[in-house]
Design an enzyme around this catalytic site. Structure first.
Site, PDB file in Angstrom:
ATOM      1  N   LYS A 170       0.835  -1.206   0.000  1.00 45.11           N
ATOM      2  CA  LYS A 170       0.000   0.000   0.000  1.00 45.11           C
ATOM      3  C   LYS A 170       0.867   1.251   0.000  1.00 45.11           C
ATOM      4  CE  LYS A 170      -3.560   2.712   0.239  1.00 45.11           C
ATOM      5  NZ  LYS A 170      -4.597   2.676   1.281  1.00 45.11           N
ATOM      6  N   LYS A 238       0.069  11.506   6.163  1.00 45.48           N
ATOM      7  CA  LYS A 238       0.399  10.342   6.991  1.00 45.48           C
ATOM      8  C   LYS A 238       0.993   9.224   6.145  1.00 45.48           C
ATOM      9  CE  LYS A 238      -2.767   7.475   7.603  1.00 45.48           C
ATOM     10  NZ  LYS A 238      -3.304   6.198   7.061  1.00 45.48           N
TER      11      LYS A 238
END
Length: 289
Positions: A170, A238
């Site tokens: 990811k 993030k």
């Protein structure tokens, strides 16, 4: 198979609805119980704590914001680990650090539980239509046990390797996405500076080898100046720092990412983390005024 879902935000809500439509007995938990009302009306059972939810489920799906949030709901006071029966499978579909996923997997395994790190890509539309890509880290036998649940949520389920491998994949996805978004923003800003219509340039690029989903979706938002968030820039902030942490660990140089993170950091410094990442084009246009 009884399923629990923790986190009913933009992605979690449509995922919960899909599980209900598939006939699963679904338990739900959220920090703010008021957000559960629509799902409860649709047949979901609310629970006061993650532990209470886990006590009723064989599979618990988490879709929350970051590493600390996952750790809290899985391993914190009144967390999943306190209520789950041996053999329960936690499927974390959040985007967190691979190191965090490995650490939590070790702790859950020591308690007789299982963890799959299974972050997704495909956005809210993918969650609504069950067409998410799901990148899975963990034991293949555990994945096979819960594959019917994942089949309700995605059409491209890829086992990437051991614990943390899903999160690493990811991170690679987010790296490619954000560098692509930066390239689209730079191309469209340059087109405007040269007196061209950015909408026409985008349309031309979509017909050639530069075409991409990012150019299609984010490029349209840049052209139309639609900066309300599909996903807010703070989440990409993030994610990109997770990418850079991984790169430092393994000694991989990421020069393009180093440029993009400066721009995302500027958005955060301006308290614009709630805007869509397509607002990158404004930063580039400001730089030449």
């Amino acid at each position: 198979m009884n399923v629990g879902l923790i986190g009913v935000g933009a992605m979690g809500r449509p995922m919960a609805r899909r599980l209900l439509r598939a006939g699963y007995a679904l338990g739900v938990y959220a920090r703010r119980p008021d957000v559960l009302a629509a799902l409860v009306d649709a047949g979901a059972a609310p629970h006061a704590t993650p532990a209470a939810l886990a006590a009723t489920c064989e599979v618990v799906v988490t879709m929350v914001t970051g590493t600390n949030d996952v750790e809290e709901v899985l391993l914190g006071p009144h967390g999943v680990a306190e209520g789950a029966r041996p053999g329960t499978v936690a499927i974390d579909m959040s985007t967190i650090s691979p190191a965090g996923a490995r650490r939590m997997a070790a702790e859950l395994t020591a308690r007789g539980l299982h963890l799959l790190d299974a972050p997704v890509t495909g956005g809210v539309a993918g969650a609504e239509h069950g067409t998410l890509t799901i990148m899975v880290g963990g034991e293949p036998a555990v994945l096979n046990r819960v594959r019917p649940v994942l089949d309700c949520l995605g059409t491209n389920i890829v086992h990437m390797g051991g614990y943390g491998a899903g999160q690493t994949a990811k991170a690679c996805n987010q790296l490619a996405l954000l560098i692509n978004a930066e390239g689209v923003a730079e191309a469209l800003a340059l087109a405007r500076r040269c007196g061209l219509d950015p909408a026409a340039v985008r349309q031309a690029l979509l017909g050639g080898i530069a075409a991409s989903r990012v150019l299609d979706v984010f490029g349209a938002r840049m052209v139309e100046r639609q900066f309300e968030p599909l996903f807010p820039a703070r989440l990409y902030h993030k994610d990109l720092h997770i990418v850079l942490d991984i790169a430092r660990e393994v000694g991989q140089v990421l020069p393009a990412a180093s440029v993009v993170v400066q721009h995302i950091d500027r958005l955060m410094d301006r308290d614009q983390g709630g805007r869509d990442v397509s607002v990158l084009i404004e930063l580039l246009e400001e730089a030449v005024r």
